[in-house]
Design an enzyme around this catalytic site. Structure first.
Site, PDB file in Angstrom:
ATOM      1  CG  ASN A   1      -4.823  64.871  35.460  1.00 14.42           C
ATOM      2  OD1 ASN A   1      -4.310  64.499  36.510  1.00 14.42           O
ATOM      3  ND2 ASN A   1      -5.796  65.780  35.404  1.00 14.42           N
TER       4      ASN A   1
ATOM      5  CG  MET B   1     -14.631  66.118  29.865  1.00 10.87           C
ATOM      6  SD  MET B   1     -14.526  65.374  31.530  1.00 10.87           S
ATOM      7  CE  MET B   1     -15.868  66.213  32.332  1.00 10.87           C
TER       8      MET B   1
ATOM      9  CG  HIS C   1     -15.022  61.265  39.507  1.00 10.38           C
ATOM     10  ND1 HIS C   1     -15.632  62.240  38.754  1.00 10.38           N
ATOM     11  CD2 HIS C   1     -15.777  61.134  40.632  1.00 10.38           C
ATOM     12  CE1 HIS C   1     -16.707  62.664  39.377  1.00 10.38           C
ATOM     13  NE2 HIS C   1     -16.816  62.024  40.521  1.00 10.38           N
TER      14      HIS C   1
HETATM   15  C1  GAR Z   1      -9.594  66.466  35.727  1.00 12.71           C
HETATM   16  O1  GAR Z   1      -9.863  67.237  36.865  1.00 12.71           O
HETATM   17  C2  GAR Z   1     -10.336  65.142  35.759  1.00 12.71           C
HETATM   18  O2  GAR Z   1     -10.448  64.628  37.045  1.00 12.71           O
HETATM   19  C3  GAR Z   1     -11.675  65.579  35.213  1.00 12.71           C
HETATM   20  O3  GAR Z   1     -11.345  66.401  34.137  1.00 12.71           O
HETATM   21  C4  GAR Z   1     -10.178  67.146  34.488  1.00 12.71           C
HETATM   22  C5  GAR Z   1      -9.220  67.119  33.324  1.00 12.71           C
HETATM   23  O4  GAR Z   1      -8.162  68.001  33.563  1.00 12.71           O
HETATM   24  N1  GAR Z   1     -12.473  64.438  34.841  1.00 12.71           N
HETATM   25  C6  GAR Z   1     -13.787  64.408  35.043  1.00 12.71           C
HETATM   26  O5  GAR Z   1     -14.427  65.354  35.465  1.00 12.71           O
HETATM   27  C7  GAR Z   1     -14.462  63.089  34.721  1.00 12.71           C
HETATM   28  N2  GAR Z   1     -15.784  63.095  35.228  1.00 12.71           N
HETATM   29  P1  GAR Z   1      -6.907  67.993  32.588  1.00 12.71           P
HETATM   30  O6  GAR Z   1      -7.465  68.066  31.161  1.00 12.71           O
HETATM   31  O7  GAR Z   1      -6.134  69.215  32.954  1.00 12.71           O
HETATM   32  O8  GAR Z   1      -6.150  66.719  32.824  1.00 12.71           O
END
Ligand code: GAR
Length: 208
Positions: A18, A94, A113
């Site tokens: 992201n 996290m 989320h």
């Molecule tokens: C994403 O899916 C985000 O929505 C989640 O962590 C992932 C990070 O992916 N966030 C949570 O679970 C918050 N509770 P990335 O490191 O590839 O962006």
């Protein structure tokens, strides 16, 4: 008239796909903002290399053994404040931020989320949604972008959300891929809306 570009600080803990979507959107003019700093809660995660490739300052603030959450958040606050962000984006960060941290950035902290509002808070939300679909009662999950006003886990005023279907033939991998694809788009769109509102507010302030 001076054109304001909102300053984004992005907080991460892992892969950073992201973060990459945000960096790419800024680079290609799809998001009129600048990522001025990235803060990682973990050493050695792919998100760090992504920030470095884009020549964005990155600081690792990893918790040290026996450190209280308050002490950790104080260190985090110093670093994030140092970037003077207009918006703080939690893109796979996290950890739960304390009110002491959040009060410093009122209505400025945005979280992504991987579930619909109010559903599956915490970690492994994609895996949990998929497991529930195999138990034959869940047909979809979703994604949410929301403000973080307090210590609630994955709760706060919703800025945008979208349903993501889970198909009978999906594997965890195919469902995860669909979730991430949608996240990358929704997060950038929502940040762009926020940034445009922010810029409009700055322009009004500058003429009044
Ligand atoms: C994403 O899916 C985000 O929505 C989640 O962590 C992932 C990070 O992916 N966030 C949570 O679970 C918050 N509770 P990335 O490191 O590839 O962006």
């Amino acid at each position: 008239m001076k054109v304001f570009r909102p300053r984004l600080a992005v907080m991460v803990s892992g892969n950073g796909s992201n973060l990459q979507a945000i960096l790419d959107a800024c680079e290609h003019g799809l998001l009129r903002a600048d990522v001025v700093g990235v803060v990682s809660s973990k050493e050695g995660v792919p998100a760090i290399a992504r920030a470095e490739r884009s020549k964005v300052s990155v600081v690792v603030v990893a918790p040290v053994p026996n450190e209280t959450r308050a002490a950790y958040d104080l260190r985090l606050l110093e670093v994030v404040k140092g970037f003077s962000p207009d918006i703080v984006v939690l893109a796979g960060f996290m950890r739960i931020l304390s009110n002491n941290f959040l009060q410093q950035f009122p209505s400025q902290v945005v979280n992504l989320h991987p579930a619909l509002p109010g559903e599956l808070p915490g970690t492994h939300s994609i895996e949990r949604a998929f497991a529930e679909s195999r138990d034959n009662w869940r047909t979809h999950s979703g994604i949410t972008v929301h403000l973080v006003p307090n210590e609630g886990v994955d709760t706060g005023p919703v800025l945008a959300s979208e349903v993501v279907p889970i198909h009978a033939h999906d594997t965890l991998e195919s469902f995860t891929e669909r979730m991430h694809e949608r996240e990358h788009i929704l997060l950038v769109q929502t940040l762009n809306d926020l940034c445009q509102n922010f810029v409009a507010g700055q322009e009004i302030d500058s003429v009044s």
